[in-house]
Write an enzyme that holds these catalytic residues in place. Structure first.
Site, PDB file in Angstrom:
ATOM      1  N   GLU A  65      -4.912   6.661   3.543  1.00  0.00           N
ATOM      2  CA  GLU A  65      -5.550   5.591   4.334  1.00  0.00           C
ATOM      3  C   GLU A  65      -5.086   5.664   5.785  1.00  0.00           C
ATOM      4  OE1 GLU A  65      -5.458   1.777   2.272  1.00  0.00           O
ATOM      5  OE2 GLU A  65      -6.694   2.602   0.665  1.00  0.00           O
ATOM      6  N   GLU A  72      -8.192   6.486  -5.235  1.00  0.00           N
ATOM      7  CA  GLU A  72      -7.825   5.111  -5.587  1.00  0.00           C
ATOM      8  C   GLU A  72      -9.101   4.392  -5.986  1.00  0.00           C
ATOM      9  OE1 GLU A  72      -5.283   2.887  -2.880  1.00  0.00           O
ATOM     10  OE2 GLU A  72      -4.113   4.680  -2.439  1.00  0.00           O
TER      11      GLU A  72
HETATM   12  O1  AHR Z   1      -3.095   0.688  -4.545  1.00  0.00           O
HETATM   13  C1  AHR Z   1      -2.576  -0.269  -3.669  1.00  0.00           C
HETATM   14  C2  AHR Z   1      -2.824   0.068  -2.223  1.00  0.00           C
HETATM   15  O2  AHR Z   1      -4.194   0.065  -1.966  1.00  0.00           O
HETATM   16  C3  AHR Z   1      -2.397   1.446  -1.783  1.00  0.00           C
HETATM   17  O3  AHR Z   1      -1.056   1.497  -1.443  1.00  0.00           O
HETATM   18  C4  AHR Z   1      -3.254   1.677  -0.581  1.00  0.00           C
HETATM   19  O4  AHR Z   1      -3.525   3.036  -0.380  1.00  0.00           O
HETATM   20  C5  AHR Z   1      -4.495   0.874  -0.850  1.00  0.00           C
HETATM   21  O5  AHR Z   1      -4.850   0.066   0.211  1.00  0.00           O
END
Ligand code: AHR
Length: 509
Positions: A177, A308
């Site tokens: 991110e 994710e």
């Molecule tokens: O999964 C939780 C968080 O969500 C992670 O650390 C981040 O990459 C995302 O915003």
């Protein structure tokens, strides 16, 4: 209740792209009780462990055939300095986990512990490197430490810490991110950084790195385009080991907004449908990013990685808001089922996906009680287990000539039946979800190109969408044999009760 009958055609002899087992990947961040208390309790714990790693958690997860585990973050990755997490534990530096509750991190779970965990799970490691606050040298030395044979400064350090042989670590994330917690960069700025990091992360010997550039949030197709343009500039691809081989994207599902995500267990039917509509949009998301990639890489050599995904609810009452601990209901299971159907349909471009996260954080497989240590398998766990036969299987197209039943949710049509199929080792596996909260459906599978015998079926459902498992009621939502499959002259008729997830398996002759 309307009873939907859905004709669906599957040509069992027409194999589509292979479904990478890595779309069943996982994610473990130093966040809340995912690592500490979840995977790792330390060698002195009363909970049975190996080198501090909880054996009950390992045993439960081994049944899922986890293909890869992403670590150490997430946002944590861009503040993590790997050299703090090696060597004698008592000498390891303590840091503050600023993203997740501001807790002190003693670094007792570091590189060697992570690799031991992967070995116990039988999973490939996917390491997310620090681009936000690290250096090119730091990441390149981590690669050297883990994967190089022979004699070099990092190899000597590894050996001094008790590990003679290099490990195999193919998957490397170049930050996380980076538009946000990973450095607040613009796409252009990050694309140049990613090129630089990729250049100095070397493949040693047989360990060929697969480098994954940190990708977009949600529907930010411009981010993907910027990363793809950089690849075009250099001619890229896997053969050019100085660049990245894949780009990632993150997509979370919630009933409400980031400010008010909604409760994991207390939700209305309307909130349920909103959730399912958001989950189903992962198809639009992957299609959009894949379309951008196609413009630069029509041969589909660059991978798309959804590293994710999953549900994100308001934390359980009374728990630390920075720990992201949430319950997991039948609704979460259906979110997972829908995602996997979409993943199977995108097998030509999607090379990996990682649910966030494996233990005690967000849409977890396993929840552990902080006091008693009791372990609970979530409804989502069961979907991963029931679906594991799709890993590395050939995808099979599912055509629904009469369309799918649907309902309007916030101005969009949500298909309330979702189906995907694959074949592997002469066996057919069909997964079916009925998202209708109250009405049953029947899917008439018209199986062509082969006959299917020795059919077995399992179902995951519950009396209520809000049903979930606890230490007191661990099997409130658990799979059982499904009697609702009957042979027809064309194939199989599969009965799907309201809000249910069903798998059907059979031998193809
Ligand atoms: O999964 C939780 C968080 O969500 C992670 O650390 C981040 O990459 C995302 O915003």
């Amino acid at each position: 209740m309307p009873h939907n009958v859905v004709p669906a055609v599957v040509n069992v002899d027409l194999e589509g792209p292979r479904i990478s087992r890595h779309v069943y990947g996982h994610f473990a961040e130093h966040l809340g009780r995912c690592i500490y208390g979840g995977f790792y309790v330390g060698p002195d714990s009363d909970i049975p462990n190996e080198g501090g790693i909880r054996l009950d958690v390992v045993e439960a997860l081994r049944a899922l055939d986890i293909p890869n585990l992403r670590w150490p973050g997430g946002c944590f990755a861009d503040e993590y300095h790997w050299k703090d997490g090696i060597g004698p534990k008592e000498d390891r530096a303590v840091m503050v986990n600023t993203h997740w509750g501001g807790v002190e991190e003693n670094n007792h779970f570091g590189t060697h512990e992570f690799m031991a965990l992967c070995e116990l799970l039988g999973a490939e490691p996917y390491i997310s490197g620090n681009v936000g606050s690290g250096t090119v040298r730091e990441m390149s030395e981590w690669v050297e430490y883990l994967t190089r044979e022979g004699d070099s400064p990092m190899v000597r350090l590894r050996k001094a810490n008790g590990r003679e042989e290099p490990w195999k670590v193919e998957y490397w994330g170049l930050g996380n991110e980076t538009w946000g917690c990973g450095g607040n960069m613009s796409a252009e700025q990050y694309a140049l950084e990613a090129r630089k990091y990729a250049t100095y992360c070397r493949s040693y010997g047989e360990n060929k790195l697969y480098k994954i550039a940190a990708g977009a949030a949600d529907f930010d197709y411009g981010w993907t385009e910027t990363l793809m343009k950089q690849l075009g500039h250099l001619g890229c691809q896997r053969v050019n080991n100085s660049m990245y081989h894949a780009v990632s994207v993150h997509y979370y599902t919630m009933a409400g907004t980031w400010a008010d995500k909604g409760s994991a267990t207390e939700f209305t039917e309307e909130e349920y449908y909103t959730t399912m509509a958001k989950a189903a949009r992962v198809d639009e998301l992957l299609t959009g990013h894949a379309n951008v990639m196609d413009c630069y890489d029509p041969g589909k050599e660059v991978g798309l990685v959804l590293d994710e995904w999953g549900t994100w609810w308001t934390v359980e009452p009374g728990t630390n808001p920075g720990f992201l601990y949430q319950q997991n209901t039948m609704r979460d299971a259906l979110v997972a089922g829908v995602h996997f159907d979409v993943f199977h349909r995108h097998a030509d471009r999607l090379v990996m996906a990682n649910i966030a996260q494996t233990v005690n954080v967000l849409q977890a497989m396993v929840l552990t009680d902080p006091d008693s240590g009791a372990l609970v398998l979530t409804p989502t766990y069961h979907v991963f287990e029931m679906n594991k036969g799709h890993q590395d299987a050939a995808s099979l197209r599912v055509d629904t000539p009469a369309g799918l039943p649907s309902r309007e949710v916030e101005g969009r049509e949500l298909s309330t039946v979702s189906v995907s199929a694959s074949r592997k080792d002469g066996r057919l596996l069909v997964s079916l979800s009925n998202l209708d909260a109250e009405g049953a459906a029947d899917v008439e599978l018209d199986l062509r190109g082969g006959t299917v015998g020795e059919v077995t079926s399992r179902i995951l459902t519950a009396g209520a969408l809000q049903a979930h498992n606890t230490p007191e009621t661990p099997d409130a939502v658990a799979p059982r044999a499904h009697e609702g499959v009957t042979a027809t002259d064309k194939g199989l008729r599969v009965h799907l009760p309201a809000h249910s997830f069903v798998t059907v398996e059979g031998r193809i002759a």
